[in-house]
Design a protein around this motif. Structure first.
Motif, PDB file in Angstrom:
ATOM      1  N   LEU A 304       0.899  -1.121  -0.103  1.00 54.29           N
ATOM      2  CA  LEU A 304       0.046   0.048  -0.170  1.00 54.29           C
ATOM      3  C   LEU A 304       0.742   1.165  -0.006  1.00 54.29           C
ATOM      4  O   LEU A 304       0.514   2.311  -0.824  1.00 54.29           O
ATOM      5  N   VAL A 355      -6.423   4.987  -0.334  1.00 53.78           N
ATOM      6  CA  VAL A 355      -5.598   4.098   0.112  1.00 53.78           C
ATOM      7  C   VAL A 355      -4.783   4.453   1.648  1.00 53.78           C
ATOM      8  O   VAL A 355      -4.535   3.643   2.195  1.00 53.78           O
ATOM      9  N   GLN A 358      -7.154   3.013   4.085  1.00 50.90           N
ATOM     10  CA  GLN A 358      -6.809   1.396   4.128  1.00 50.90           C
ATOM     11  C   GLN A 358      -5.530   1.180   5.076  1.00 50.90           C
ATOM     12  O   GLN A 358      -5.513   0.457   5.686  1.00 50.90           O
ATOM     13  N   ILE A 359      -4.416   2.165   4.658  1.00 55.75           N
ATOM     14  CA  ILE A 359      -3.129   1.786   5.331  1.00 55.75           C
ATOM     15  C   ILE A 359      -3.426   2.211   6.980  1.00 55.75           C
ATOM     16  O   ILE A 359      -2.969   1.201   7.719  1.00 55.75           O
ATOM     17  N   PRO A 413      -5.698  -4.425  -2.180  1.00 60.29           N
ATOM     18  CA  PRO A 413      -5.951  -2.886  -2.403  1.00 60.29           C
ATOM     19  C   PRO A 413      -7.555  -2.463  -2.692  1.00 60.29           C
ATOM     20  O   PRO A 413      -8.290  -3.103  -3.530  1.00 60.29           O
TER      21      PRO A 413
END
Length: 717
Positions: A304, A355, A358-359, A413
């Motif tokens: 990521l 992203v 999500q990280i 992802p």
């Protein structure tokens, strides 16, 4: 170790656990905190509390606690306990950990205040009829006469907390320095004093009687100071008895007296040491799997973070391309350039936001996972079997639950790093005010989901999906099959669904299938070709779902009779629309000369009249002397020759000629019964309680019959 710290803090006070007890829901709480959040209820029991105590039904019945009556309410709060209803205006508080804590709705009586009894150093007894609510899952329970002593102490957690605090404690100071204490370098086990080097040389010289004293490092001395011999685990029900066995049914350590005269006397029990080793092994295996998931999560985080760089690079490149195109246009194009750049920037920021979110989410989840792993590893180090077994089941469940959270799809992802927009610079100047991004890419080739694709008799089910990172819009899909003989592909489905079942295929045929997607820009590439084999023979049974309720099926739905004196219809579970098919039915029972009917029917045929009475069935009905053909209540072609017990009735359906004919005992019965048959037909029979027949499907065509030439060239319907 830092990740494990949240596992070691009380959800009420937010501090490290002190004398933790295990609640029936497997959560832990400090003993003092448990007393602080107790709610005292009136002595008189309400019907609700009586029902809870008498029936023994609650969310924790699986624990079956001795002499403890539990009553579970909604997860949002207390509800009612023993006739007491908490005030709706009672505010909820939050601990330092952010967990809701529900204080008593009324001030507790003086005897319930949290203070030590004079000269005893122990907590006062818990008032009768007290309720306790878990601050984490909000499950409520009523304490019995033992009060909080009825909950087992979590000695394993207490030991882990102690070791953790020791590892985090500040450096020990010398106890003999007069002004600014220096850092201690040794500790005398006999004197029980920490010394720095100057004070040790001055006050504890290595000569005389002091020469025999044992000096150890400060950390080791602190541990020896605080570590006491392991207490022998005693039963919460029989406090003078040691825990020696493990009840498999209740999942708790028990003592000898529990097995003799307690509620565990009839339960399966096993040796405490054996179950200790077994549960340690199970927890270790679960941790190995979770460790693999954590490793994958770390690699996923690296992926990521790399995607962030790729998105930034691609975004910069895309912006540069857009600026170059806009600068080449006339002044009117400049009025739109800012808007287009704004859209690209929004897309850029959206991808980065997704992203990064999500990280962040994955980092938090990984931190929690690592904390749980470290906590479990520390628990495994404990050498207290009963204490370990008190929490091992809950830990194993948590480990499995955490491992499932890292399951399929969580390490994928959520956003592609590619920008799938292309600027079309072809429009004329007069349409420049309509300039906008257009999608110039056709969809990617769909992916066939092989695990969901299958064939059943003469039907094929295909399922597909778009590539996981594809963001190109799809308007629909086109599914194609060949003719089963290696011929050309034909479209059998066009639509937006991503699963399709194709009926009416040839039996014993090999079909090739493929699918492609389309949008306004055109048609994409085909998927990989999937080869599917239909059933070798037209084998079928009677269909229970569509049969009349009076129909009785047995012998794996191959034998049929009826519990009514009226005729009732049952059909086969497979329809035919192509090819030549032949099946037979053996007469197992034939009483009082009934006239069963055999033939074919549409799916919506009437089920409560003789087959052939309506226009949805084509049949031959027969008694013990003669037969007739019937369709739409029209009787034709009376033919001598009937049936009896042991007789065989054959049905031959030839779509190449569009005809239906019948056989009795391997001889054709009358002329061709019906012709010009087209469409989908199901094998069918009508009978009453005086008849029982057994079906034989998938039979070869009789030798006397020659099928038409076109029967092998059928197609999908």
């Amino acid at each position: 170790m830092d990740e494990m710290e949240e596992e070691l803090k009380c959800p009420v006070c937010g501090s490290f656990f002190r004398e933790p007890i295990i609640l029936p829901c497997s959560h832990n709480i400090c003993l003092a905190c448990a007393r602080n959040i107790l709610v005292q209820t009136p002595d008189a029991e309400s019907p609700q509390s009586s029902r809870a105590s008498g029936s023994g039904v609650s969310d924790y019945d699986y624990l079956d606690l001795d002499k403890m009556s539990l009553y579970s309410e909604a997860d949002s709060g207390y509800g009612s306990y023993g006739g007491f209803v908490s005030a709706p205006t009672t505010p909820c508080q939050k601990s330092p950990n952010g967990v809701r804590v529900f204080p008593p709705s009324v001030p507790p009586p003086p005897q319930a205040q949290h203070h030590l009894l004079p000269h005893t150093g122990v907590l006062p007894p818990v008032p009768r009829n007290s309720c306790l609510t878990c601050p984490q899952c909000h499950r409520s329970l009523t304490l019995d006469d033992r009060g909080l002593r009825g909950f087992p102490k979590n000695r394993v957690l207490e030991g882990v907390v102690d070791r953790y605090q020791q590892s985090k404690a500040a450096a020990l100071k010398c106890q003999l320095c007069e002004k600014s204490p220096r850092e201690a370098t040794v500790m005398c086990e006999q004197c029980d004093v920490f010394y720095c080097d100057p004070c040790r040389l001055r006050c504890h010289p290595p000569r005389g009687p002091l020469a025999k004293h044992r000096l150890v490092p400060p950390a080791q001395g602190r541990i020896s100071r605080r570590t006491s011999p392991r207490k022998i685990s005693t039963c919460t029900e029989h406090e003078l008895e040691n825990l020696s066995m493990y009840c498999v049914q209740c999942k708790t350590p028990v003592c000898y007296q529990c097995l003799e005269d307690g509620k565990h006397s009839t339960h399966e029990v096993k040796a405490l040491g054996a179950m200790w080793k077994l549960h340690k092994g199970q927890l270790s295996q679960a941790l190995n799997v979770l460790s693999d998931r954590a490793t994958e999560a770390k690699e996923f985080l690296v992926q990521l973070r790399n995607m962030v760089q790729h998105i930034q690079e691609n975004g910069v490149e895309f912006e540069a391309c857009l600026v170059a195109q806009c600068d080449a246009l006339i002044e009117a194009l400049n009025r739109r350039k800012a808007q287009l750049l704004s859209r690209v920037t929004k897309e850029h920021e959206h991808k980065l936001s997704v992203v990064r979110d999500q990280i962040s989410h994955c980092t938090v989840k990984l931190r929690q996972t690592t904390g749980l792993m470290e906590y479990c590893l520390e628990v495994i180090k404990e050498n207290d079997p009963s204490g370990f077994l008190q929490i091992s089941d809950a830990l194993i469940r948590r480990v499995h639950m955490t491992e499932n959270q890292w399951g399929k799809g969580s390490l994928t992802p959520r956003m592609s790093s590619d920008f799938d927009l292309t600027l079309d610079s072809g429009p004329l100047l007069q349409t420049i005010h309509q300039l906008d991004f257009v999608q110039m890419k056709v969809p990617a080739a769909p992916i066939l989901q092989l695990e969901e694709c299958c064939t059943q008799t003469n039907s094929a089910t295909l399922s597909w999906k778009q590539p996981p990172l594809s963001t190109i819009a799809v308007d629909g899909y086109i599914l194609e099959l060949d003719d089963g003989t290696g011929g050309q592909f034909r479209e059998v489905y066009v639509g937006t669904e991503m699963i399709c079942t194709v009926d009416g295929l040839h039996f014993n045929s090999t079909y090739k299938s493929r699918v492609k997607a389309f949008n306004s820009s055109g048609v994409g590439q085909y998927s990989k070709t999937l080869v599917m084999q239909t059933s070798e023979i037209a084998w079928f049974t009677f269909d229970t779902a569509s049969a009349h309720p009076d129909i009785i099926l047995s012998n794996d739905n191959l034998t049929v009779t009826c519990n009514s004196y009226d005729d009732r219809v049952v059909m086969g579970n497979t329809g035919f629309s192509r090819g030549v098919h032949y099946w037979e039915m053996t007469i197992d029972r034939y009483d009082n000369h009934p006239d069963p009917a055999f033939g074919v029917a549409r799916a919506d045929v009437m089920k409560d009249v003789m087959l052939g009475k309506d226009d949805k069935a084509w049949a031959m009905y027969v008694d013990n002397n003669r037969s007739w053909f019937m369709h739409n209540n029209s009787h034709t072609n009376r033919t001598d020759g009937g049936i009896g017990k042991g007789a065989t009735v054959g049905v031959l359906l030839d779509f190449s000629r569009g005809i239906l004919l019948f056989l009795i005992n391997d001889e054709q019965q009358g002329p061709v019964a019906f012709n010009t048959l087209e469409g989908m037909y199901y094998p069918a029979i009508s009978l009453n309680r005086n008849v029982q027949v057994t079906l034989h499907s998938g039979l070869p065509i009789p030798d006397f019959y020659t099928p038409g030439e076109s029967e092998a060239a059928g197609s999908v319907c």
